[in-house]
Design a protein around this motif. Structure first.
Motif, PDB file in Angstrom:
ATOM      1  N   UNK A 172       0.779  -1.319   0.224  1.00 55.29           N
ATOM      2  CA  UNK A 172       0.035   0.086   0.059  1.00 55.29           C
ATOM      3  C   UNK A 172       0.860   1.281  -0.080  1.00 55.29           C
ATOM      4  N   UNK A 173       1.918   1.348   0.737  1.00 60.21           N
ATOM      5  CA  UNK A 173       2.847   2.463   0.659  1.00 60.21           C
ATOM      6  C   UNK A 173       3.900   2.425   0.039  1.00 60.21           C
ATOM      7  N   UNK A 174       4.192   1.265  -0.776  1.00 57.91           N
ATOM      8  CA  UNK A 174       5.507   1.078  -1.572  1.00 57.91           C
ATOM      9  C   UNK A 174       5.130   1.135  -2.920  1.00 57.91           C
ATOM     10  N   UNK A 175       3.973   0.670  -3.210  1.00 55.36           N
ATOM     11  CA  UNK A 175       3.647   0.392  -4.791  1.00 55.36           C
ATOM     12  C   UNK A 175       3.763   1.916  -5.749  1.00 55.36           C
ATOM     13  N   UNK A 176       4.201   1.813  -6.753  1.00 57.25           N
ATOM     14  CA  UNK A 176       4.091   3.096  -7.550  1.00 57.25           C
ATOM     15  C   UNK A 176       2.749   3.673  -7.713  1.00 57.25           C
ATOM     16  N   UNK A 177       2.665   4.769  -7.867  1.00 60.27           N
ATOM     17  CA  UNK A 177       1.083   5.455  -7.881  1.00 60.27           C
ATOM     18  C   UNK A 177       0.649   5.055  -9.214  1.00 60.27           C
ATOM     19  N   UNK A 178       1.145   4.957 -10.359  1.00 63.15           N
ATOM     20  CA  UNK A 178       0.691   4.880 -11.620  1.00 63.15           C
ATOM     21  C   UNK A 178       1.700   3.531 -12.287  1.00 63.15           C
ATOM     22  N   UNK A 179       0.926   3.093 -13.478  1.00 61.46           N
ATOM     23  CA  UNK A 179       1.772   2.053 -14.104  1.00 61.46           C
ATOM     24  C   UNK A 179       2.869   2.547 -14.804  1.00 61.46           C
ATOM     25  N   UNK A 180       3.697   1.821 -15.203  1.00 62.43           N
ATOM     26  CA  UNK A 180       5.194   2.516 -15.914  1.00 62.43           C
ATOM     27  C   UNK A 180       4.836   3.039 -16.998  1.00 62.43           C
ATOM     28  N   UNK A 181       5.412   4.214 -17.220  1.00 60.97           N
ATOM     29  CA  UNK A 181       5.191   5.245 -18.336  1.00 60.97           C
ATOM     30  C   UNK A 181       5.075   4.588 -19.685  1.00 60.97           C
ATOM     31  N   UNK A 182       6.383   3.695 -20.056  1.00 59.64           N
ATOM     32  CA  UNK A 182       6.440   3.321 -21.259  1.00 59.64           C
ATOM     33  C   UNK A 182       5.344   2.308 -21.941  1.00 59.64           C
ATOM     34  N   UNK A 183       4.530   1.925 -21.055  1.00 59.61           N
ATOM     35  CA  UNK A 183       3.316   1.339 -21.662  1.00 59.61           C
ATOM     36  C   UNK A 183       2.267   2.094 -21.910  1.00 59.61           C
ATOM     37  N   UNK A 184       1.518   1.640 -23.059  1.00 59.95           N
ATOM     38  CA  UNK A 184       0.192   2.306 -23.495  1.00 59.95           C
ATOM     39  C   UNK A 184      -0.767   1.769 -23.817  1.00 59.95           C
ATOM     40  N   UNK A 185      -2.196   1.847 -23.980  1.00 61.06           N
ATOM     41  CA  UNK A 185      -3.113   1.234 -24.283  1.00 61.06           C
ATOM     42  C   UNK A 185      -2.793   0.466 -25.427  1.00 61.06           C
ATOM     43  N   UNK A 186      -2.428   1.156 -26.455  1.00 58.07           N
ATOM     44  CA  UNK A 186      -2.277   0.579 -27.933  1.00 58.07           C
ATOM     45  C   UNK A 186      -1.377  -0.473 -27.971  1.00 58.07           C
ATOM     46  N   UNK A 187      -0.244  -0.406 -27.126  1.00 53.35           N
ATOM     47  CA  UNK A 187       0.623  -1.444 -26.864  1.00 53.35           C
ATOM     48  C   UNK A 187       0.022  -2.737 -26.430  1.00 53.35           C
ATOM     49  N   UNK A 188      -0.858  -2.502 -25.563  1.00 48.62           N
ATOM     50  CA  UNK A 188      -1.414  -3.440 -24.625  1.00 48.62           C
ATOM     51  C   UNK A 188      -2.513  -4.349 -25.565  1.00 48.62           C
TER      52      UNK A 188
END
Length: 978
Positions: free
Chosen positions: A184-200
């Motif tokens: 809860x207190x160590x996880x990054x606040x958002x997903x890695x920046x290099x990923x995007x919806x199109x890649x997924x």
């Protein structure tokens, strides 16, 4: 995440039947700190060296693996922590009921007792899910790791953000309090920046077939951890989330993501239960699981429920049906949990294997409870114990009419009494007759019919001039069942026979039976008379049923009952002491009253006992209470002798059943007017009628008091534990308290013991201590003689304690102090046996003290002697002698400059006197050292001194005499100086 240049096979890897997607470098979540999602409860994996190549564990291997039951693999510290967490007043009550004293049991055995109690309660249908748990009040009072675990949950959100879910899955962390808190207190606040919806989206389209296969596989399974069904669309979205969060896609990871997505923070009550479950595994509170299904307790419950749902009609063979029936009768959640905790496979597909393991599990629990002082435990002893307990239960459930088949049951063996009882039971069963059992309580469904069938019993007894007590009524019924002549002699005889068996079985608690067997006796081959005598003797000297423990319990209840006055309290304690004195004299006072034709009431017994005690003569009690005439006791007839034995036994029954609360209901005058049989019957009847009232509350309070004593003792300092380990002293609560008291103020044991002993011997404490010092002076030549001198100290403590039951004005605190003295004497004997460390009483300047002495043997003709004493008048004086080839260097340390200077001024005199006694030359040095303690004798840092091998310690007679003569001469010098 990196998309460019990444092959699909880097993310998709087949294993076995190509049914999983495996992340790079990922092998599933499976170590101790990771979810073990592949573990199937129907047939747990058999990854264990003890199993043969068919995945079957042999009986010998299984017995070896669970040899230490639930304490397997724990250090002493961990065992103690486990007891502190799991033990409660219910465990205390059950342990004492079985005749054991939890204060005398080591942590390993206490843990086993908890397991056994839970198993037996579960078999009886009791709810054990909260046993060892924590109440709301306890949560508020918690400290340390438990408080930390509860506090950590306060900071957790009700659901888990996807970043937290991803953190837990990617790092392969189980859903424990610690892991969820850290995520809860160590996880990054958002997903890695290099990923995007199109890649997924592109990647999912590329591997769509494999994703669909994985989703279909998960849907087809009964996914045991999912709270709600998950539609395929949501599963596909979850895969996208995993890729977006850079989480390797595997079947295990996707299942775990489903659990975390559906996570809802448990209620406080469920968190407490989760903590209780993980504590039972011997783990820390912060390792508690916040998702169901992960803890061993959850797995055990699931396995248990699965077995209970099985239908014998679905099984093909009769053998399998029989095995399942026995398993369902034997198996409990607790037994399953204990096996799982010890790494034992619980395979419900192999009923024969499971049944064998359940039986062995119970046997191994008994083995631990039946260990003797050497730690030896044998299958034959356990088998005999089970046989005795089972046969005793069968006798007690047999028709009471069985007693009519014996002319003198006391001369028959236990096994023959069992044989006849089983035969009579079979007779009644064939005739489909209901019956009154041997057990003292009449079945409720038979009570009315018995009363109707024997409406004229009281008239028969009146014609025979026999009082219509419950015992005599039952005797008439047994005679009638067997169509035997009913006379005064036959009623008296039958009454005595019934009481003999009841008295024997009351004394044969599990603790007593196990002790009999440990001593090499076979109860099955003993006559009932011999069995009763041995059982009562053992019961009176050991565990929770000893005379001293029983008196301490009665006294505590009397002092903590606000409903009774001080005068009543004194009177009730007086009745207890009266019954004890009558019992210990084998009913001499009863025989005297019967001989003179006087009614055997408690009032008359009290008068006769008091008069005999003060004058040593037998007295006649006249019709008018209080008037005594010296009498000559005539010989008793056979019938009168039988009645005397019967009433003496009933005194024992009454003493065991009586409590201040029950006596308060009857009142002092009514009690004193009763004979022992009437009083015992009244106390036994009140035991039923007041079961839910004041008496039960007092019993609970007493067990809570004992439980708090146990837990307080187990929280002892590391220094105390170190001494216990060093001298091989058992890690029991009593020994912990004893050593702790010795280290805090070791002269207290001498003051308490010799103060009381001097009063009893009509001597001054100084004379008594001087006599003891003379004994030690004579003994200070060899370890054997010193051990015997220390044993004499223990014997003295035992004698003083036993006499306190008969003394007036004794309070609970007095008994507690003397119990501590006895335990200290035992600890002192252990130190003498294992470490040549002794405690010698001294009296200096009218102050009672205790000289601590320790001898350490070196190689060849070398050795060390350390002696330390503390008195208010002298402070601490600690002297270390180093002996080598008839030369001795001595370093005397004092914690005051005044004492250092005083001793230094006497250095020449001390040297000359010790040389005259030993023939050695002495060189003394004197220093002032702050912080020295008599406990330094225990925690002696030997530096580079070369210690002799343990086996050679006592073989060198010259060395022995040299070292002990140094100690002996210094004792003499100290005594003369002060």
């Amino acid at each position: 995440m990196q998309i460019e240049g990444l092959k699909v096979t880097d993310y998709i890897k087949t294993e076995g039947a190509s049914d999983q997607l495996m992340g790079v470098g990922t092998s599933g979540i499976k170590d101790d700190k990771k979810p073990n999602l592949n573990k199937e409860l129907k047939a747990l994996s058999v990854d264990n060296a003890y199993y043969n190549n068919k995945g079957v564990m042999t009986d010998e291997d299984f017995a070896k693996e669970v040899n230490e039951a639930s304490a397997l693999g724990m250090s002493t510290v961990d065992k103690i922590k486990n007891v502190e967490r799991a033990w409660d007043e219910e465990a205390t009550a059950k342990t004492r009921e079985d005749g054991h004293d939890p204060m005398d049991m080591e942590p390993e055995t206490l843990i086993t007792v908890v397991d056994e109690i839970k198993m037996n309660l579960a078999k009886a249908g009791a709810d054990v899910s909260k046993m060892g748990g924590l109440s709301d009040a306890e949560i508020e009072a918690m400290s340390g790791s438990i408080a930390q675990a509860v506090a950590m949950t306060k900071g957790l959100s009700d659901t888990l953000p996807e970043e937290v879910q991803a953190y837990l899955v990617k790092n392969e962390l189980e859903p424990t309090i610690t892991n969820i808190y850290n995520a809860t207190y160590s996880a990054p606040a958002k997903a890695p920046e290099e990923s995007n919806d199109e890649d997924i989206i592109s990647l999912i389209e590329l591997v769509e077939g494999k994703v669909h296969s994985l989703i279909e596989e998960i849907e087809s399974e009964d996914f045991r951890f999912a709270r709600n069904p998950v539609p395929p669309v949501e599963l596909k979205n979850m895969v996208a989330t995993m890729l977006k969060q850079d989480v390797p896609v595997t079947k295990e990871h996707l299942e775990y993501m489903v659990q975390l997505e559906q996570y809802e923070k448990p209620s406080e009550e469920n968190i407490v239960n989760a903590i209780s479950d993980i504590l039972a595994e011997g783990k820390e509170p912060t390792e508690a699981y916040l998702i169901e299904g992960y803890s061993l307790m959850d797995q055990a419950k699931k396995t248990f429920e699965e077995v209970m749902r099985m239908d014998v009609n679905d099984l093909a063979s009769v053998t399998a049906q029989r095995q399942l029936t026995e398993i369902q009768l034997t198996m409990t959640v607790e037994a399953t949990f204990t096996m799982m905790k010890n790494g034992i496979s619980v395979n419900t597909n192999d009923l024969s294997d499971l049944l064998d393991k359940l039986k062995l599990q119970e046997t191994n629990l008994l083995q631990i409870l039946m260990k003797d002082k050497t730690g030896e435990k044998t299958d034959s002893n356990v088998s005999l114990f089970k046989e005795v307990m089972n046969e005793m239960a069968e006798i007690q459930s047999a028709p009471a009419a069985a007693f009519g088949r014996f002319s003198n049951i006391g001369m028959e063996t236990f096994s023959y009494v069992h044989e006849v009882s089983v035969s009579v039971t079979a007779e009644y069963s064939r005739m489909e007759m209901t019956y009154e059992a041997v057990g003292t309580e009449v079945r409720k469904d038979l009570g009315d019919s018995i009363n109707k069938a024997f409406q004229n019993v009281d008239d028969i007894l009146a014609d025979l001039d026999i009082e219509a007590t419950e015992s005599s009524q039952k005797a008439v019924r047994i005679l009638a069942y067997n169509q035997m002549e009913i006379t005064q002699e036959s009623v008296t005889s039958m009454k005595a026979q019934t009481e003999l068996v009841n008295r024997t079985f009351k004394s044969m608690t599990p603790a007593v039976v196990s002790e009999m067997i440990k001593r090499g006796n076979n109860p099955l081959d003993m006559t009932m008379n011999d069995l009763k005598e041995m059982a009562e003797n053992i019961k009176a000297e050991m565990g929770s049923t000893s005379d001293e423990e029983s008196y301490a319990k009665f006294l505590w209840k009397a002092e903590h009952n606000s409903e009774i006055s001080a005068e009543e309290r004194e009177a009730y304690v007086g009745v207890y002491r009266l019954l004890h004195q009558v019992e210990k004299s084998d009913g001499a006072a009863i025989g005297a009253l019967i001989s003179q034709g006087t009614e055997v009431t408690l009032r008359n017994l009290m008068t006769a006992v008091r008069s005999s005690k003060h004058t040593g003569k037998e007295y006649e009690v006249s019709d008018k209470y209080g008037s005594l005439d010296e009498m000559v006791v005539r010989d008793l007839s056979i019938t009168e002798q039988v009645e005397k034995v019967f009433l003496t036994n009933r005194c024992r029954d009454a003493k065991e059943a009586m409590t201040p609360s029950k006596m308060h209901i009857l009142g002092e005058e009514n009690i004193l007017g009763m004979n022992p049989d009437e009083f015992a019957a009244a106390m036994e009847a009140e035991a039923v009628s007041t079961d839910t009232s004041a008496d039960k509350l007092q019993e609970q309070a007493y067990n809570q008091y004992l439980t708090s004593q146990l837990k307080e003792a187990l929280s002892a300092s590391q220094e105390v534990e170190s001494v216990l380990q060093q001298f091989n002293i058992p890690t029991t609560a009593n020994m912990i308290n004893a050593v702790q008291a010795l280290m805090q103020n070791n002269s207290t044991v001498i003051k308490d013991l010799y103060g009381r002993a001097a009063k009893q011997e009509d001597m001054t404490i100084e004379d008594l201590i001087n006599l003891t010092l003379e004994r030690f002076d004579e003994a200070c030549h060899s370890p054997k003689a010193m051990k015997e001198a220390e044993e004499a100290l223990g014997d003295l403590a035992e004698r003083v304690m036993k006499s306190m039951v008969e003394m007036e004005d004794v309070r609970t605190v007095d008994l507690e102090n003397m119990k501590l003295v006895i335990q200290q004497a035992k600890a002192i004997q252990e130190m003498a046996n294992s470490g040549e460390t002794y405690h010698i009483p001294m009296m200096i300047d009218n102050e009672v003290g205790n000289m601590n002495l320790r001898i350490v043997r070196g190689v060849e003709e070398t050795g060390l002697v350390k002696m330390a004493i503390y008195l208010q008048s002298t402070g601490t004086i600690e002297t270390t002698f180093r002996y080598e080839a008839q030369e001795v260097t001595a370093n005397v340390e004092c914690d005051t400059a005044e004492m250092r200077d005083r001793l230094a001024g006497l250095a020449d005199s001390i040297s000359e006197k010790m040389k005259a006694e030993t023939g050695f030359s002495f060189s003394f040095s004197f220093t002032r050292e702050s912080g020295i303690s008599v406990n330094d004798v225990y925690n002696w840092e030997l530096g580079n001194f070369q210690v002799a091998e343990a086996n050679e310690n006592e073989k060198n007679e010259i060395q022995t005499e040299s070292l002990y003569s140094i100690a002996r001469s210094y004792l003499s010098v100290i005594g003369e100086m002060f």
